[in-house]
Design an enzyme around this catalytic site. Sequence first.
Site, short mmCIF file in Angstrom:
data_model
loop_
_atom_site.label_atom_id
_atom_site.label_comp_id
_atom_site.label_asym_id
_atom_site.label_seq_id
_atom_site.Cartn_x
_atom_site.Cartn_y
_atom_site.Cartn_z
N GLU A 320 0.87 -1.18 0.00
CA GLU A 320 0.00 0.00 0.00
C GLU A 320 0.90 1.22 0.00
OE1 GLU A 320 -1.20 3.22 1.00
OE2 GLU A 320 -1.70 2.47 3.00
N CYS A 357 -2.98 8.28 3.98
CA CYS A 357 -2.77 7.64 2.67
C CYS A 357 -4.00 7.74 1.78
CB CYS A 357 -2.35 6.20 2.85
SG CYS A 357 -3.48 5.22 3.85
#
Length: 608
Positions: A320, A357
């Site tokens: 990720e 994020c």
Amino acid sequence: MASTVVDTVLQLLDQLPPIIQQFSPKNSPETYLTVLAAIVLAYSNWLLFQSLSNRPIPYKVSPPERPEKPEILEKPSIKVEGSNTIRCYAPATGELLGYVEPATPETIDRAIEEAHEAQKKWANTSFNERRAVLRTLLQHVLDNQEQICRIACLDSGKTMVDAQLGEVLVTVEKLQWTIKHGEKALVPERRPTNLLMTYKRNTVRYEPLGVVSALVSWNYPFHNLIGPVISAIFSGNGILVKVSEQTAWSSQYFTKLIRGALIAHGHDPRLVQTVVCWPEVAGHITSHPRISHITFIGSRPVCHKVAASAAKALIPVVAELGGKDASIILDTVSKSDLPRVVEILMRGSFQASGQNCIGIERIIAAPGIYDKLVSLLEPRVRALRLGQNADVGAMISDNNFARLEGLIAEAVSRGARLLVGGKRYAHPDYPNGHYFSPTLLVDVTPDMAIANEECFAPIMVIMRAPSPSAEDILAVANAPDFGLGSSVFGADSDPRIPKIVRGIKAGMISVNDFAATYAVQLPFGGVAGSGYGRFAGEEGLRGLCNVKAVCEDRMSWLGVRTAIPPPMRYPVVDQERSWRFAKGIVEVGYAMGLWGKLAGVLGIVKNS
């Protein structure tokens, strides 16, 4: 409860063997009542046992220690000149929190070995036992929310509200989801068969891999650590978490918090290991032959190194890598709904100082709503206050400030308008803290660097779509080489919304909301430069398992098993006859019509 007990007792009576069911109040009331009383007593004891076994067990964990004498570092940095020790400090104030000795390859080896020893026994625990641990952990988090948030804030610089949303809320949701739905994702799953293999029973099993690893980022020191642990231990694995050196101080407390739940239920706390090390040592984890899976949360350049290292031992990686998430605002957003959308855009852009994020990195507005949106957002951004007890907290360090100022300056030089902020902020009360001014940059175009590079900062970027069409909006949204999260706002009846949902280059999208996918534990992850693989949800749990296919005889008790017919046995006597026989088998199994299948039967009979 009373009606449930009665219903269950009646169901049990219905299932009693005929020898017991023959008793009735008419024929033998004493016997009937004795049997009934015994069943009620047994069921009541079972209910009591279930209630006690499911009850969370309270436990205590002391907060991490701080130096007795407060000290504000003149130049805050995690590195100590002339030493390998990690210096921990509060990024909001520059206050020294303590020192942590980084792990060496030898300490990493010991941690992995200890996790393996604990996992051997843990792999044989039931889902009920694992749920009990998570239930106790959930209750502990709920009972200690304030302490958890304060420690996370101290180590990361975020505000208490941001910690409540980004550390506690998402963690208790993951715990609750796993407790309620985790077993369903991991129980053996029956799979279909076909005509030729009707006599087979097919199952897919999800078995623990052993010891898995997670290398996590600093922006959510509690959730990023505990999230991978929840999935790992529920799927029967041990885990080694490599936490960021930026938040090494709080990780020690959070590790004890997780282990406390294991200890409370009599399990080996060594199942969960955490280490902190300098980057040059991290490769010992990512290529370790006893690590079975890696979850990496971080930047793209670091992921290149992680993936290359993991390839040496053929360790699978879920990556990720952040994003340049687009929030698309269509001109069908109603006047009454626009204030709600503005509030969501503010939270999505500035939560955790933009160090999120799946934070909103680009707002792409249709031409018809662009000017109105800018006019509403400018005073809101201008009113934001900096500080841990204000609106926007500190950033983890000031290492990125020059790059951020350069991106903003480059955009302005090419026609963007800087309406608010745009530079580092010297806080009058905390001059040694790491603060960047909340920024509003408008009229940004896709060719500007700031539209393509992740800022990870409190910078709101607004872009005008070239036209209202879904195609032109998507062209802007999909331009960067990222694809993590996204969102779109508009009237429910807007025909562009399905086109945007279908056409957006992202692993996740929320409709008329922001980041809602993670709040309900849908699979989390991206495409392109945002990484690959998924954690969270069923996919996240199964990804930590050996997916084992099992094919068994379902009618072996009748002697029905696979047998090689004479024309196909080695050595093959007649290749042509053998081929025609095999062709008949294929036609029986796969011919589209009845006549084709009958022709196959004929071929089998003629060539037997």
